[in-house]
Design an enzyme around this catalytic site. Structure first.
Site, PDB file in Angstrom:
ATOM      1  N   SER A   3       0.846  -1.198   0.000  1.00 46.94           N
ATOM      2  CA  SER A   3       0.000   0.000   0.000  1.00 46.94           C
ATOM      3  C   SER A   3       0.881   1.248   0.000  1.00 46.94           C
ATOM      4  CB  SER A   3      -0.929  -0.015   1.220  1.00 46.94           C
ATOM      5  OG  SER A   3      -1.903   0.999   1.106  1.00 46.94           O
ATOM      6  N   ASN A   4       0.339   2.380   0.381  1.00 47.01           N
ATOM      7  CA  ASN A   4       1.112   3.627   0.432  1.00 47.01           C
ATOM      8  C   ASN A   4       0.593   4.495   1.583  1.00 47.01           C
ATOM      9  OD1 ASN A   4      -1.077   5.421  -0.600  1.00 47.01           O
ATOM     10  ND2 ASN A   4      -0.896   4.021  -2.339  1.00 47.01           N
TER      11      ASN A   4
END
Ligand code: PMT
Length: 402
Positions: free
Chosen positions: A209-210
């Site tokens: 993810s980020n």
């Protein structure tokens, strides 16, 4: 409570109409505004600071420092604090000082420092109000962008009758409410926003993810909703939700899910803002069981995700507006402009990870907005809500479509 959350700085100057500022303060507070008051020295002859402090529930200022404590009152801070600087009543004397940049008191210094809109409500006798110098000063204030609340007609303190009475507090409140009433520029428009991070599963307990918090997307969604739009927010897992309860939220997890939901809504919307930070790649295979620790190294094979903005950009109809974001770390303008044309955006909002206070997680952002026609608008570091408003202003300024 239509002024809830609004910060109003009330200036009171030396005029018999100063007694009305007590009622005006009550009305502002009743509407939910936070009110701070600065009095000119001559206003003290007409009404006491104690009255206004009690009604506003805040200390009243009238000089640069408190003689008892020696504490300095920062006129710049007061000017920056306010959403609106309302001077009611404004005497001919203070009006002349405002018009000519004179700065001999806390009130006049605050006027010169204030960045917020300024409204003034003149109060003076019949012939004073008609005097060419007063008229000229009022015109000067208009040319500075200040709003004049024209004096009303009636019986004056001198016994004369005519124009010169300060606008009645009830009428001033109506002007203030109108000033803060959001435009309904997007009424009847349907808006789709992607926001937050996507999560690409590796196994049942891990994902790629980020750092996107969804704050930027939520601020944009709220701004559209305030301005009358029907808003659909396709929201990544864990992202911040908007405040407006009318916004329809479509929760998703992966890039593919975000694409599928956005694609299903796309044909019926007028505007799309792609604010989500979408993972460009996802694991080729998602392990059905937790991957066990084994050798010193391991690798995960990744495959390209669907590019939501690119795909929907190809299906964009003539009446639709697409706004993209670009999050860059180097050669920012070049990459942003490349995405603007490649993804068929009408506008692209560039935020750079090299700018302090911009991008992921923070309450603020600093952006450059590039349009298809080559024009650009730059912002300072601003709260994300204000950046959202700037984006909406740019959308409104687009030719033909809106
Ligand atoms: O959420 P916050 O913490 O408030 O932070 C805000 C933000 C930094 C996430 C936001 O302002 C932002 O920049 N979002 C876009 C981030 C990004 O993925 O940029 P990009 O340059 O990689 O993508 C360009 C555009 O294509 C974006 O509009 C993106 O949403 C879109 N895209 C990208 C890849 C993909 N597979 N599908 C897409 O739709």
């Amino acid at each position: 409570m239509q002024l809830k959350g609004k910060r109003i700085l009330l200036g009171v100057t030396g005029s018999i109409a100063a007694y009305k500022s007590a009622h005006l303060t009550r009305l502002l507070v009743k509407e939910g505004a936070e009110v701070q008051i600065i009095m000119s020295t001559s206003a003290l002859d007409f009404i006491t600071p104690l009255t206004l402090a009690t009604l506003s529930k805040n200390p009243v200022y009238h000089q640069f420092h408190d003689p008892n404590t020696g504490v300095w009152t920062n006129h710049v801070d007061l000017g920056l604090w306010a959403d609106l600087f309302l001077v009611a009543p404004i005497s001919a004397n203070t009006l002349g000082k405002f018009a000519n940049g004179l700065c001999d008191s806390l009130l006049t210094a605050t006027y010169l420092s204030a960045r917020c809109p300024v409204m003034v409500a003149p109060a003076m006798d019949l012939d004073m109000y008609q005097h060419p110098s007063v008229k000229q000063n009022l015109e000067k204030l208009v040319s500075f962008g200040n709003l004049i609340l024209d004096a009303e007609s009636g019986e004056l303190a001198s016994g004369l009758s005519g124009q010169g009475r300060m606008m009645e507090p009830e009428h001033i409140i109506n002007k203030v409410l109108k000033h803060f009433k959001p435009s309904q520029a997007f009424a009847g428009k349907k808006v789709l926003i992607t926001s937050g991070p996507t999560q690409e599963a590796i196994d049942p307990v891990r994902f790629i993810s980020n750092h996107s918090s969804g704050k930027m997307g939520a601020a944009i969604a709220d701004s559209f909703a305030i301005q009358g739009a029907e808003v659909h927010l396709v929201l990544g897992k864990g992202a911040i939700r908007p405040e407006n309860p009318n916004i329809k939220i479509h929760p998703v997890v992966s890039a593919q899910e975000m694409h599928d939901k956005a694609a299903s809504l796309h044909p019926s919307v007028d505007i799309v803002v792609f604010a989500a930070a979408v993972a460009d790649y996802a694991p080729k295979q998602v392990a059905s069981e937790k991957i066990k620790k084994a050798g010193e190294e391991m690798s995960i094979e990744l495959v390209k995700n669907v590019d939501i903005a690119l795909t929907l950009g190809k299906e964009k109809k003539h009446h639709q507006i697409h706004v993209g974001f670009a999050l860059e770390t180097e050669n920012e303008e070049f990459h942003a402009k490349e995405k603007l044309s490649k993804k068929n955006f009408d506008l692209i909002v560039l935020n750079s990870m090299r700018d302090t206070g911009a991008g992921f997680q923070s309450e603020t952002n600093k952006v450059r907005i590039f349009a298809e026609d080559g024009t650009a608008v730059n912002s300072e570091v601003l709260p994300k809500k204000e950046v959202a408003q700037l984006i909406l202003e740019r959308i409104k300024a687009l030719p033909v479509k809106i």
